[in-house]
Design a protein around this motif. Structure first.
Motif, mmCIF file in Angstrom:
data_model
loop_
_atom_site.group_PDB
_atom_site.id
_atom_site.type_symbol
_atom_site.label_atom_id
_atom_site.label_comp_id
_atom_site.label_asym_id
_atom_site.label_seq_id
_atom_site.Cartn_x
_atom_site.Cartn_y
_atom_site.Cartn_z
ATOM 1 N N GLU A 82 -9.154 16.716 -97.462
ATOM 2 C CA GLU A 82 -9.470 17.409 -98.706
ATOM 3 C C GLU A 82 -9.333 16.424 -99.860
ATOM 4 N N GLU A 83 -10.378 16.331 -100.678
ATOM 5 C CA GLU A 83 -10.356 15.430 -101.834
ATOM 6 C C GLU A 83 -9.750 16.146 -103.030
ATOM 7 N N ASP A 84 -8.873 15.447 -103.740
ATOM 8 C CA ASP A 84 -8.237 15.999 -104.941
ATOM 9 C C ASP A 84 -9.005 15.505 -106.162
ATOM 10 N N ASP A 85 -9.890 16.337 -106.663
ATOM 11 C CA ASP A 85 -10.654 15.952 -107.849
ATOM 12 C C ASP A 85 -10.194 16.721 -109.085
ATOM 13 N N THR A 86 -9.007 17.310 -109.014
ATOM 14 C CA THR A 86 -8.492 18.113 -110.127
ATOM 15 C C THR A 86 -7.545 17.336 -111.023
ATOM 16 N N THR A 87 -7.117 16.152 -110.605
ATOM 17 C CA THR A 87 -6.148 15.392 -111.394
ATOM 18 C C THR A 87 -6.710 14.027 -111.766
ATOM 19 N N THR A 88 -6.078 13.424 -112.763
ATOM 20 C CA THR A 88 -6.413 12.067 -113.181
ATOM 21 C C THR A 88 -5.118 11.366 -113.557
ATOM 22 N N MET A 89 -4.922 10.159 -113.018
ATOM 23 C CA MET A 89 -3.699 9.401 -113.298
ATOM 24 C C MET A 89 -3.905 8.382 -114.417
ATOM 25 N N ARG A 90 -5.152 7.894 -114.530
ATOM 26 C CA ARG A 90 -5.408 6.814 -115.484
ATOM 27 C C ARG A 90 -6.668 7.096 -116.297
ATOM 28 N N VAL A 91 -6.919 6.234 -117.260
ATOM 29 C CA VAL A 91 -8.073 6.380 -118.136
ATOM 30 C C VAL A 91 -9.386 6.239 -117.369
ATOM 31 N N ASP A 92 -9.396 5.471 -116.284
ATOM 32 C CA ASP A 92 -10.640 5.258 -115.528
ATOM 33 C C ASP A 92 -10.902 6.360 -114.498
ATOM 34 N N ASP A 93 -10.216 7.490 -114.607
ATOM 35 C CA ASP A 93 -10.369 8.675 -113.746
ATOM 36 C C ASP A 93 -9.837 8.511 -112.329
ATOM 37 N N ASN A 94 -9.183 7.422 -112.033
ATOM 38 C CA ASN A 94 -8.552 7.251 -110.727
ATOM 39 C C ASN A 94 -7.300 8.131 -110.703
ATOM 40 N N ASN A 95 -7.047 8.798 -109.582
ATOM 41 C CA ASN A 95 -5.866 9.675 -109.519
ATOM 42 C C ASN A 95 -4.884 9.282 -108.421
ATOM 43 N N VAL A 96 -4.903 8.028 -108.003
ATOM 44 C CA VAL A 96 -3.982 7.558 -106.971
ATOM 45 C C VAL A 96 -2.691 7.091 -107.630
ATOM 46 N N ASP A 97 -1.574 7.682 -107.219
ATOM 47 C CA ASP A 97 -0.239 7.247 -107.645
ATOM 48 C C ASP A 97 0.366 6.499 -106.467
ATOM 49 N N ILE A 98 0.544 5.203 -106.622
ATOM 50 C CA ILE A 98 0.999 4.360 -105.510
ATOM 51 C C ILE A 98 2.363 4.797 -104.986
ATOM 52 N N ASP A 99 3.234 5.269 -105.855
ATOM 53 C CA ASP A 99 4.562 5.724 -105.412
ATOM 54 C C ASP A 99 4.451 6.957 -104.513
ATOM 55 N N ILE A 100 3.605 7.878 -104.891
ATOM 56 C CA ILE A 100 3.408 9.086 -104.075
ATOM 57 C C ILE A 100 2.780 8.724 -102.740
ATOM 58 N N GLU A 101 1.821 7.815 -102.754
ATOM 59 C CA GLU A 101 1.155 7.411 -101.513
ATOM 60 C C GLU A 101 2.120 6.688 -100.575
ATOM 61 N N MET A 102 2.966 5.818 -101.109
ATOM 62 C CA MET A 102 3.934 5.099 -100.270
ATOM 63 C C MET A 102 4.970 6.065 -99.693
ATOM 64 N N ALA A 103 5.379 7.059 -100.482
ATOM 65 C CA ALA A 103 6.307 8.074 -99.971
ATOM 66 C C ALA A 103 5.630 8.892 -98.878
ATOM 67 N N GLY A 104 4.361 9.231 -99.077
ATOM 68 C CA GLY A 104 3.611 9.960 -98.058
ATOM 69 C C GLY A 104 3.440 9.158 -96.792
ATOM 70 N N LEU A 105 3.250 7.852 -96.944
ATOM 71 C CA LEU A 105 3.135 6.970 -95.787
ATOM 72 C C LEU A 105 4.430 6.957 -94.979
ATOM 73 N N SER A 106 5.561 6.884 -95.662
ATOM 74 C CA SER A 106 6.860 6.914 -94.982
ATOM 75 C C SER A 106 7.100 8.252 -94.301
ATOM 76 N N LYS A 107 6.771 9.332 -94.990
ATOM 77 C CA LYS A 107 6.938 10.669 -94.421
ATOM 78 C C LYS A 107 6.067 10.841 -93.178
ATOM 79 N N ASN A 108 4.847 10.369 -93.241
ATOM 80 C CA ASN A 108 3.940 10.473 -92.106
ATOM 81 C C ASN A 108 4.431 9.632 -90.932
ATOM 82 N N HIS A 109 5.016 8.484 -91.229
ATOM 83 C CA HIS A 109 5.569 7.628 -90.177
ATOM 84 C C HIS A 109 6.703 8.355 -89.442
ATOM 85 N N LEU A 110 7.580 9.002 -90.180
ATOM 86 C CA LEU A 110 8.668 9.771 -89.568
ATOM 87 C C LEU A 110 8.121 10.940 -88.752
ATOM 88 N N TYR A 111 7.118 11.614 -89.287
ATOM 89 C CA TYR A 111 6.477 12.739 -88.605
ATOM 90 C C TYR A 111 5.864 12.275 -87.284
#
Length: 135
Positions: A82-111
Motif C-alpha cells: 500500500e502506497e502512502d500518498d497522504t503525507t509529506t516529510m519534505r518540501v519536495d513531496d518525499n514522505n520517507v522518514d529514514i528513522d521510521i524506515e530503519m526502525a521498521g527494518l529492525s522490527k521486520n528482522h525480529l518478526y
C-alpha cells in the motif's frame, strides 16, 4: 503439508520477505523527489480472515461431532503493498522518514527470525512424529 500452522507461518514469512523489499526500496529512495513510501499490510488482513477483530459478525458455528465436515475458510489473504500518498516529510513531496524506515527494518528482522524459529520448531515436531510413529 496441510496444516493451519504451516500455512500461517509460510504466509507470514512471505509477508516478511515482501516487507523487507518494500522497506529497502523506501530507504533507497529517501532522497528521491516526489517519491511516496510504501508499506506492507498482512497482519490486519490475516486478523480479518480469522475474524479476530470482528466479534459482531462472527458466526457461532460449532462442530458437534468429530465426523462432521470442518468449517471452511472463505479465502486466504496474502500481503499487499500500500502506497502512502497522504503525507509529506519534505518540501519536495518525499514522505520517507529514514528513522521510521530503519526502525521498521529492525522490527521486520525480529518478526522474520521469530517466524523462522516457529517454523523450524514445527518442522522438528513433524519430523519427530513421522520418525517415531508417536504423536
Amino acid at each position: 503439508m496441510n496444516s493451519p500452522n504451516f500455512d500461517y507461518l509460510s504466509r507470514g514469512l512471505e509477508a516478511a520477505n515482501l516487507r523487507q523489499e518494500v522497506i529497502s526500496n523506501n530507504i533507497a529512495n529517501v532522497n528521491t523527489p516526489h517519491f511516496k513510501r510504501s508499506a506492507v499490510n498482512f497482519e490486519d488482513l490475516l486478523a480479518k480472515e480469522l475474524h479476530l477483530d470482528d466479534d459482531v459478525n462472527r458466526l457461532a458455528i460449532v462442530r458437534t461431532h468429530d465426523r462432521h465436515l470442518p468449517i471452511p475458510l472463505h479465502g486466504k489473504v496474502h500481503a499487499v503493498i500500500e502506497e502512502d500518498d497522504t503525507t509529506t516529510m519534505r518540501v519536495d513531496d518525499n514522505n520517507v522518514d529514514i528513522d521510521i524506515e530503519m526502525a521498521g527494518l529492525s522490527k521486520n528482522h525480529l518478526y522474520y527470525n521469530a517466524m523462522t524459529t516457529q517454523l523450524g520448531g514445527f518442522m522438528t515436531k513433524m519430523k519427530n512424529v513421522i520418525t517415531s510413529g508417536q504423536s
